[in-house]
Write a protein that holds these residues in place. Sequence first.
Motif, PDB file in Angstrom:
ATOM      1  N   LYS A 153       0.831  -1.201   0.000  1.00 44.69           N
ATOM      2  CA  LYS A 153       0.000   0.000   0.000  1.00 44.69           C
ATOM      3  C   LYS A 153       0.871   1.260   0.000  1.00 44.69           C
ATOM      4  CE  LYS A 153      -4.233  -1.718   2.077  1.00 44.69           C
ATOM      5  NZ  LYS A 153      -5.208  -1.545   3.171  1.00 44.69           N
ATOM      6  N   ARG A 154       1.940   1.243   0.777  1.00 47.39           N
ATOM      7  CA  ARG A 154       2.851   2.380   0.801  1.00 47.39           C
ATOM      8  C   ARG A 154       3.506   2.549  -0.565  1.00 47.39           C
ATOM      9  NH1 ARG A 154       5.207   5.635   4.240  1.00 47.39           N
ATOM     10  NH2 ARG A 154       4.448   4.570   6.089  1.00 47.39           N
ATOM     11  N   LEU A 155       3.878   1.443  -1.179  1.00 53.09           N
ATOM     12  CA  LEU A 155       4.479   1.491  -2.513  1.00 53.09           C
ATOM     13  C   LEU A 155       3.506   2.110  -3.513  1.00 53.09           C
ATOM     14  CD1 LEU A 155       6.942   0.708  -4.212  1.00 53.09           C
ATOM     15  CD2 LEU A 155       5.839  -1.480  -4.630  1.00 53.09           C
ATOM     16  N   GLN A 156       2.233   1.743  -3.397  1.00 57.19           N
ATOM     17  CA  GLN A 156       1.214   2.318  -4.274  1.00 57.19           C
ATOM     18  C   GLN A 156       1.104   3.836  -4.072  1.00 57.19           C
ATOM     19  OE1 GLN A 156      -2.558   0.454  -3.590  1.00 57.19           O
ATOM     20  NE2 GLN A 156      -2.820  -0.068  -5.751  1.00 57.19           N
ATOM     21  N   ARG A 157       1.147   4.271  -2.818  1.00 57.16           N
ATOM     22  CA  ARG A 157       1.102   5.707  -2.532  1.00 57.16           C
ATOM     23  C   ARG A 157       2.335   6.415  -3.086  1.00 57.16           C
ATOM     24  NH1 ARG A 157       0.882   5.061   3.158  1.00 57.16           N
ATOM     25  NH2 ARG A 157      -0.647   3.439   3.321  1.00 57.16           N
TER      26      ARG A 157
END
Length: 138
Positions: A74-78
């Motif tokens: 999720k952090r990577l997506q952000r």
Amino acid sequence: MDKVSMTLTIYFENPFWVGIFERVVDANLMVARIVFGSEPKDYEIYNYILKYDCQLQWSPSVSLDDKTKHVNPKRLQRLVKQQTQNVGISTKSQLALQKQQELKKQIHQQLKHQNKEMNAKKRFEMKQQKKKMKHRGK
């Protein structure tokens, strides 16, 4: 085994579209800058990469801190979303481009200095020849 990654950032720098290639090889960043002119299409960029990738003039390398660790998806997506919205180039890239520009400037100054010396020497020789020709005329 060497870890190599390359990114391309295209942005509008009035009045032209500019592309910045960033290549990271073993925690060393190298940058190349290209001026496209009008807004490039996807297929034009792809063709440019295929044809002229080997002819890019890369800046001197700048070392990066190699901190590779697992990132939450999720952090990577952000992070990906932030990078796509962010316009411009990273500060490390700017430093690498600045180094490349300084090197080009030094080379240009050296060539200019050599040409100036050659012209002065040529003028001096012409004056000497002119003096000899006047002296022979007596």
